[in-house]
Design a protein around this motif. Structure first.
Motif, PDB file in Angstrom:
ATOM      1  N   GLU A 126     -33.533  40.499  -1.816  1.00 50.29           N
ATOM      2  CA  GLU A 126     -33.629  40.144  -0.685  1.00 50.29           C
ATOM      3  C   GLU A 126     -34.187  38.961  -0.429  1.00 50.29           C
ATOM      4  OE1 GLU A 126     -31.462  40.945   1.865  1.00 50.29           O
ATOM      5  OE2 GLU A 126     -31.086  42.653   0.755  1.00 50.29           O
ATOM      6  N   THR A 127     -35.315  38.509  -1.176  1.00 50.30           N
ATOM      7  CA  THR A 127     -36.084  37.098  -1.211  1.00 50.30           C
ATOM      8  C   THR A 127     -35.233  36.340  -1.612  1.00 50.30           C
ATOM      9  OG1 THR A 127     -38.193  38.274  -1.035  1.00 50.30           O
ATOM     10  CG2 THR A 127     -38.141  36.215  -1.890  1.00 50.30           C
ATOM     11  N   ALA A 133     -31.441  31.583  -1.666  1.00 52.69           N
ATOM     12  CA  ALA A 133     -30.210  31.049  -2.128  1.00 52.69           C
ATOM     13  C   ALA A 133     -29.391  30.559  -0.729  1.00 52.69           C
ATOM     14  CB  ALA A 133     -29.379  32.112  -2.603  1.00 52.69           C
ATOM     15  N   ALA A 134     -29.499  31.248   0.410  1.00 52.72           N
ATOM     16  CA  ALA A 134     -29.168  30.782   1.632  1.00 52.72           C
ATOM     17  C   ALA A 134     -29.865  29.385   2.299  1.00 52.72           C
ATOM     18  CB  ALA A 134     -29.275  31.874   2.826  1.00 52.72           C
ATOM     19  N   ASN A 135     -31.220  29.678   1.794  1.00 49.47           N
ATOM     20  CA  ASN A 135     -32.131  28.127   2.491  1.00 49.47           C
ATOM     21  C   ASN A 135     -31.681  27.183   1.431  1.00 49.47           C
ATOM     22  OD1 ASN A 135     -34.417  27.581   4.069  1.00 49.47           O
ATOM     23  ND2 ASN A 135     -34.954  27.005   2.018  1.00 49.47           N
ATOM     24  N   VAL A 150     -41.124  32.483   1.360  1.00 51.03           N
ATOM     25  CA  VAL A 150     -40.017  33.342   2.130  1.00 51.03           C
ATOM     26  C   VAL A 150     -40.816  34.891   2.400  1.00 51.03           C
ATOM     27  CG1 VAL A 150     -37.999  34.719   1.752  1.00 51.03           C
ATOM     28  CG2 VAL A 150     -38.397  32.440   0.694  1.00 51.03           C
ATOM     29  N   ALA A 151     -40.513  35.276   3.575  1.00 51.69           N
ATOM     30  CA  ALA A 151     -40.951  36.518   4.246  1.00 51.69           C
ATOM     31  C   ALA A 151     -39.530  37.302   4.957  1.00 51.69           C
ATOM     32  CB  ALA A 151     -42.096  36.352   5.155  1.00 51.69           C
ATOM     33  N   VAL A 152     -39.509  38.504   4.318  1.00 49.49           N
ATOM     34  CA  VAL A 152     -38.122  39.194   4.667  1.00 49.49           C
ATOM     35  C   VAL A 152     -38.791  40.489   5.505  1.00 49.49           C
ATOM     36  CG1 VAL A 152     -35.916  40.470   4.122  1.00 49.49           C
ATOM     37  CG2 VAL A 152     -36.717  38.543   2.943  1.00 49.49           C
ATOM     38  N   ASP A 153     -38.409  40.747   6.737  1.00 45.64           N
ATOM     39  CA  ASP A 153     -38.567  41.885   7.266  1.00 45.64           C
ATOM     40  C   ASP A 153     -37.280  42.488   8.085  1.00 45.64           C
ATOM     41  OD1 ASP A 153     -40.070  43.885   8.472  1.00 45.64           O
ATOM     42  OD2 ASP A 153     -40.383  42.721  10.355  1.00 45.64           O
TER      43      ASP A 153
END
Length: 159
Positions: A7-8, A13-15, A82-85
């Motif tokens: 996910e990170t 990649a999107a960023n 990057v932080a994913v929640d």
């Protein structure tokens, strides 16, 4: 590879795709990166020195204007975190920006100017992948030199 790592990497990649679209003045690519659907009117951007722009249409118009009036721009991203929640991801980074004017008559590069912007990008997971929801860029007005801290802590940047 763990799910969190995957996910990170997907958010990273999107960023990067966001910055690549701006660098290449590819409005179609940017259209694919910016969030659509029920949350489209909550999309927002703060370009350095600009007021908050809200709604996908306003945000896209701002990028079209920037792309039309910028002859050259390149981003070197540093300090990327990057932080994913769940379905939301937060990216903070420093944009080391190099911009320039039109090429000289002899074909050589025009004048180049560098600058630093700290940015926060918020992405939302959709069925099509991670999409940019919020971009906020703030210029770095002064760099802190080692030893510049007074007894009360770091000095405030001059405005």
């Amino acid at each position: 590879m763990t799910a969190q790592t995957a996910e990170t990497r997907a958010v990273e990649a999107a960023n990067q795709a966001f910055y690549d679209a701006v660098e290449t003045s590819d409005l179609d690519a940017l259209e694919n990166i910016v969030l659509t659907g029920p949350l489209a009117e909550s999309v927002s951007v703060v370009h350095p020195g600009w007021p908050v722009l809200r709604g996908r249409g306003e945000v896209m118009r701002s990028y079209a204007l920037i792309m039309a009036s910028t002859d050259y721009i390149q981003f070197f991203l540093t300090d990327v975190e990057v932080a994913v929640d769940g379905d939301t991801a937060l990216v903070t980074c420093t944009e080391n920006i190099l911009t320039g004017g039109p090429a000289e008559d002899d074909g050589s590069a025009g004048s180049l100017v560098g600058g630093l912007v700290v940015a926060t990008n918020v992405f939302r997971r959709t069925s099509a992948g991670w999409r940019l929801w919020v971009h906020h860029g703030s210029p770095v007005l002064a760099e802190q030199e080692e030893g510049d801290e007074g007894e009360d802590g770091p000095e405030e940047p001059a405005l």
